[in-house]
Design a protein around this motif. Structure first.
Motif, PDB file in Angstrom:
ATOM      1  N   TYR A   1       1.525  -1.723  -5.511  1.00  0.00           N
ATOM      2  CA  TYR A   1       2.843  -2.558  -5.325  1.00  0.00           C
ATOM      3  C   TYR A   1       2.819  -2.746  -3.781  1.00  0.00           C
ATOM      4  O   TYR A   1       3.544  -4.172  -3.330  1.00  0.00           O
ATOM      5  N   LEU A   2       2.608  -2.195  -2.212  1.00  0.00           N
ATOM      6  CA  LEU A   2       2.793  -2.750  -1.559  1.00  0.00           C
ATOM      7  C   LEU A   2       1.584  -3.833  -0.700  1.00  0.00           C
ATOM      8  O   LEU A   2       1.775  -4.845  -0.242  1.00  0.00           O
ATOM      9  N   LEU A   3       0.357  -3.575  -1.556  1.00  0.00           N
ATOM     10  CA  LEU A   3      -0.472  -3.870  -1.423  1.00  0.00           C
ATOM     11  C   LEU A   3      -0.787  -5.039  -2.243  1.00  0.00           C
ATOM     12  O   LEU A   3      -1.477  -6.068  -2.176  1.00  0.00           O
ATOM     13  N   GLY A   4      -0.916  -4.736  -3.596  1.00  0.00           N
ATOM     14  CA  GLY A   4      -1.123  -5.883  -4.074  1.00  0.00           C
ATOM     15  C   GLY A   4      -2.234  -5.932  -4.347  1.00  0.00           C
ATOM     16  O   GLY A   4      -3.132  -4.468  -4.969  1.00  0.00           O
ATOM     17  N   TYR A   5      -2.952  -6.872  -4.719  1.00  0.00           N
ATOM     18  CA  TYR A   5      -4.913  -6.568  -4.971  1.00  0.00           C
ATOM     19  C   TYR A   5      -5.515  -5.753  -4.651  1.00  0.00           C
ATOM     20  O   TYR A   5      -6.384  -4.681  -5.173  1.00  0.00           O
ATOM     21  N   GLU A   6      -5.207  -5.321  -3.108  1.00  0.00           N
ATOM     22  CA  GLU A   6      -5.736  -4.814  -2.115  1.00  0.00           C
ATOM     23  C   GLU A   6      -5.615  -3.420  -2.609  1.00  0.00           C
ATOM     24  O   GLU A   6      -6.709  -2.029  -2.477  1.00  0.00           O
ATOM     25  N   GLY A   7      -4.560  -3.009  -2.978  1.00  0.00           N
ATOM     26  CA  GLY A   7      -4.760  -1.362  -3.604  1.00  0.00           C
ATOM     27  C   GLY A   7      -5.616  -1.417  -5.201  1.00  0.00           C
ATOM     28  O   GLY A   7      -5.606   0.444  -4.884  1.00  0.00           O
ATOM     29  N   LEU A   8      -6.048  -2.332  -5.120  1.00  0.00           N
ATOM     30  CA  LEU A   8      -6.947  -1.760  -6.248  1.00  0.00           C
ATOM     31  C   LEU A   8      -7.795  -1.261  -5.954  1.00  0.00           C
ATOM     32  O   LEU A   8      -8.721  -0.084  -6.311  1.00  0.00           O
ATOM     33  N   ALA A   9      -8.187  -1.031  -4.824  1.00  0.00           N
ATOM     34  CA  ALA A   9      -9.303  -0.143  -3.786  1.00  0.00           C
ATOM     35  C   ALA A   9      -9.294   1.469  -4.181  1.00  0.00           C
ATOM     36  O   ALA A   9     -10.624   1.774  -4.688  1.00  0.00           O
ATOM     37  N   TYR A  10      -8.043   1.526  -4.661  1.00  0.00           N
ATOM     38  CA  TYR A  10      -7.811   3.512  -4.490  1.00  0.00           C
ATOM     39  C   TYR A  10      -8.097   3.408  -6.285  1.00  0.00           C
ATOM     40  O   TYR A  10      -9.097   4.506  -6.241  1.00  0.00           O
ATOM     41  N   ILE A  11      -7.724   2.747  -6.531  1.00  0.00           N
ATOM     42  CA  ILE A  11      -8.444   2.905  -8.234  1.00  0.00           C
ATOM     43  C   ILE A  11      -9.551   2.863  -8.936  1.00  0.00           C
ATOM     44  O   ILE A  11     -10.451   4.397  -9.209  1.00  0.00           O
ATOM     45  N   THR A  12     -10.636   1.550  -7.960  1.00  0.00           N
ATOM     46  CA  THR A  12     -11.699   1.735  -8.642  1.00  0.00           C
ATOM     47  C   THR A  12     -12.284   2.958  -7.244  1.00  0.00           C
ATOM     48  O   THR A  12     -13.207   3.907  -7.940  1.00  0.00           O
ATOM     49  N   GLY A  13     -12.231   3.001  -6.299  1.00  0.00           N
ATOM     50  CA  GLY A  13     -12.977   3.805  -5.269  1.00  0.00           C
ATOM     51  C   GLY A  13     -12.691   5.267  -5.816  1.00  0.00           C
ATOM     52  O   GLY A  13     -13.847   6.215  -6.233  1.00  0.00           O
ATOM     53  N   TRP A  14     -11.454   5.996  -6.415  1.00  0.00           N
ATOM     54  CA  TRP A  14     -11.176   7.635  -6.766  1.00  0.00           C
ATOM     55  C   TRP A  14     -11.974   7.854  -8.102  1.00  0.00           C
ATOM     56  O   TRP A  14     -11.820   8.456  -8.395  1.00  0.00           O
ATOM     57  N   THR A  15     -12.364   6.318  -8.972  1.00  0.00           N
ATOM     58  CA  THR A  15     -13.064   6.804 -10.480  1.00  0.00           C
ATOM     59  C   THR A  15     -14.433   6.325 -10.543  1.00  0.00           C
ATOM     60  O   THR A  15     -15.613   7.432 -10.828  1.00  0.00           O
TER      61      THR A  15
END
Length: 735
Positions: free
Chosen positions: A253-267
């Motif tokens: 929500y806050l970072l937008g595209y950059e926040g997707l690093a958590y989805i890709t990284g944690w999976t």
């Protein structure tokens, strides 16, 4: 003095409560002479645990590798290498090409670059894990290595599946019934939250109490008889922590595209687990990750170093979970933050203190189901409200199109535009740290000790990722719908007429209105986007209130957040207890310690770690996702390199592993401290959350160099151990 009083109060209260519960609820172990368990489990593990074998001098002639093992291993490597390349390209190329890819729209309006980070890479990861498991089954069938299940075991597994399926249906019906009562009785949110909390925590406590045990193998590894699918569910529950449930969607929500690093990284780390680690750790057996390191790299030094690192990583991680518990309890139950932390940790101890991994596994299965239902229901409701279609994972593309229009009208930077806040280097560095940290995280790795064989270990990784994907594919939708609601209904409204939820959450310290000029606002009495300062730990928990959903849904989300925090805290406390009681006390200081002494010390360490985590969480040192990222950087820079080298390179030595772990830890901690203290200082824009990216190559390099220069080269026993790890059949060719 006040601190000591708090410690004695917490410890004394929990000790008395545990003594009373032990008297009121007879443990399952006392009736095992008449029946194995509620699910007819065997009373003993299928084979003895050789935990007291000498690490350097075998008690029997070293086993000889079968002639076909070399061909089998070569065939395995021919599968691993291309899968690793696909894994690497599946997240690096979309990240580097995100901006041009965003010019292409797919499905319901997703920018393609954003979609690949939010969902595309994850779907590739799931495909890789299931495909590798299937291909390895085909390979092992050629060598006649597939174990068969007895009719009673197949029946037991069907009962387990039916039990958890029935619980999922029953919990869904419970939510429906309570929602209907809400309309009839007009029950306040606080009362509804207490109802859900008492029901769920009471259920966890009952499972934990009924699963108590005095057997070490059951306490630490659940007797090694958990089916792959259930272990996958428990692993997914263990994995979907407060950071995943509470903070991840908030980061997006806050970072937008950059926040997707958590989805890709944690999976993406689960691909590494199934390719590089999980099957081999299961073949090794034993109780802990320091067990493996201490045996593969003989000597007390490597074991103690790895045990201390396990404690550091797990304590950092568990503190984040306790923080999440405090936030939920203080907001939804109306209790003081500190009291909420204490109450939440008491619930954790009910599950882990007496039953260990056995009780935790059954509890985590239930918690995983509650978590997913609590996450899916509100975002599906929002999807229907905003798009008319109950498929949030697909329809938030439409919401993103609306968000972009509102952002343009209000002069806000684009939500889907990549690298507004981070450099590409920081994005890729954090993604890799989270991936390699996943593959080196102690509380996840020990879960693969709990299954019966190597094939089940690979299977449980696939099922865990599939279960995790339900939540992770939905998190971007949660973030998008929340952002759309706030941009439409809150931004540009008179501050005096803001909805009630803003006042409710401002009381928790996670939200503030900064309209005054001295706070950075323009003082016009209307709320601008940048004047609404939202902590990312708030977004998921507050979205039901933001969207005006029923009180039942608000309370359900609170129960899901508690389940996420408690399930992960259980596993982390077990790692800390095992590191102290098993690896440091029994394996290093007192090899003659009795099982009773080891069990009592393990329980004492769970209690001590819980109290210390509570005291640390009260300080509110950082946001949840930040603390979790630190833990992953540390795991990536310490454990991952020595575990992979220990399996795939026979030349790695004890001095090399010890030097590598220490150097990786020091480099990571050093960069973390410098960047956290001086935020303007950094290399290539990489922040402290991704500090492990510097420790990982240092660990690999130092381990390799020191091992090559070491005069004490690996012994025949060490080579035989590596060969035995590569042999997939349980109980055969065991070094």
């Amino acid at each position: 003095m006040g601190l000591l009083q708090l410690i004695f109060t917490i410890g004394g209260t929990i000790a008395i409560a545990m003594w009373l519960l032990n008297k009121l609820f007879p443990p399952l172990e006392r009736v095992r002479d008449r029946r194995a368990s509620l699910l007819d489990m065997p009373t003993r593990p299928p084979r003895p645990i050789r935990e007291d074998a000498a690490p350097n001098i075998p008690s029997e002639p070293l086993p000889v590798a079968p002639e076909w093992l070399g061909d089998y291993w070569a065939a395995n490597l021919r599968l691993i290498v291309p899968y690793l390349l696909i894994w690497l390209f599946s997240f690096t190329l979309p990240s580097l090409l995100a901006e041009p890819l965003n010019q292409i729209r797919v499905l319901t309006g997703f920018p393609l670059g954003y979609y690949m980070g939010a969902q595309g890479s994850l779907l590739i990861f799931i495909t890789l894990t299931f495909l590798y498991h299937w291909r390895m089954q085909q390979l092992e069938r050629q060598y006649d290595l597939i174990p068969s299940h007895s009719p009673s075991e197949r029946q037991r597994r069907r009962r387990i599946f039916a039990a958890y399926s029935g619980f999922a249906v029953g919990f869904g019906l419970l939510v429906f019934v309570i929602s209907q009562l809400e309309h009839v009785l007009t029950i306040p949110v606080s009362v509804m939250s207490w109802i859900f909390m008492l029901i769920t925590v009471g259920l966890y406590a009952l499972i934990g109490l009924r699963g108590r045990t005095t057997q070490l193998d059951e306490y630490y590894v659940a007797g090694r008889r958990i089916p792959g699918m259930l272990n996958g569910l428990a692993t997914g529950s263990d994995w979907m922590s407060a950071a995943s449930f509470i903070s991840m969607a908030g980061a997006i929500y806050l970072l937008g595209y950059e926040g997707l690093a958590y989805i890709t990284g944690w999976t993406g780390g689960y691909v590494l687990l199934t390719l590089l680690l999980a099957p081999y750790l299961r073949k090794f057996g034993q109780f802990t990750i320091p067990d493996f390191i201490g045996r593969r790299y003989p000597g007390a030094g490597t074991r103690v170093i790895s045990a201390v690192i396990s404690i550091i990583i797990s304590f950092t991680y568990v503190t984040a979970q306790v923080t999440g518990v405090g936030i939920i309890m203080s907001r939804f139950l109306g209790v003081n933050y500190m009291l909420g932390v204490i109450v939440g940790l008491s619930a954790v101890l009910l599950c882990s203190f007496l039953g260990g991994m056995q009780a935790i596994t059954w509890t985590q299965g239930v918690q995983g189901i509650i978590m997913v239902i609590a996450y899916i229901v509100p975002v599906t409701w929002l999807s229907v409200k905003l798009t008319g279609v109950p498929l949030p994972q697909l329809m938030y593309g439409q919401a993103m199109h609306q968000i972009e229009a509102l952002e343009l009208a209000q002069g806000i930077q684009s939500y889907s535009q990549p690298f507004n806040d981070w450099t590409p280097w920081n994005f890729l560095a954090l993604t890799l740290c989270l991936m390699l940290g996943t593959a080196g995280m102690p509380h996840i790795l020990v879960r693969f000790y709990t299954v019966p064989n190597v094939g089940e270990a690979r299977s449980s990784v696939s099922w865990a990722l599939a279960w995790i994907a339900i939540l992770y594919l939905t998190a971007p939708a949660y973030a998008a719908f929340s952002r759309l609601e706030i941009l439409q209904e809150v931004v540009d409204r008179p501050i005096a007429n803001l909805p009630q939820w803003t006042e409710n959450w401002a009381a928790t310290g996670l939200l503030s209105i900064a309209d005054a000029p001295e706070q950075g606002g323009n003082g016009d009495g209307r709320l601008q986007y940048h004047e609404l300062q939202i902590d990312q730990d708030l977004v998921v928990l507050a979205t039901p209130e933001i969207a005006g959903l029923p009180a039942t849904i608000v309370a359900l989300v609170a129960a899901g957040g508690m389940a996420a925090a408690l399930s992960t805290a259980d596993g982390l406390l077990m790692v800390i207890a095992a590191a102290v009681a098993h690896d440091i006390f029994h394996r290093t200081l007192n090899p003659k310690a009795t099982p009773r002494e080891r069990l009592m010390l393990g329980r004492l360490m769970i209690l001590s770690a819980a109290v210390l985590a509570a005291l640390t969480a009260i300080q509110r040192l950082a946001i949840i996702v930040q603390m979790v990222a630190w833990a992953f950087s540390l795991a990536a820079a310490t454990f991952f390199p020595v575990l992979v080298l220990g399996i795939f390179w026979k030349g790695a030595t004890s001095r090399g592993a010890a030097s590598g772990m220490i150097s990786g830890l020091m480099v990571t901690l050093g960069y973390m401290l410098l960047n956290y203290t001086f935020p303007d200082w950094g290399i290539l824009g990489i922040n402290h959350s991704a500090a492990g990216i510097f420790g990982i190559p240092v660990n690999f390099f130092v381990t390799w160099v020191v091992s090559r220069l070491d005069i004490d080269q690996p012994t025949p026993a060490s080579d035989a151990l590596v060969d035995s790890l590569r042999h997939p059949e349980e109980g055969v060719f065991q070094a």
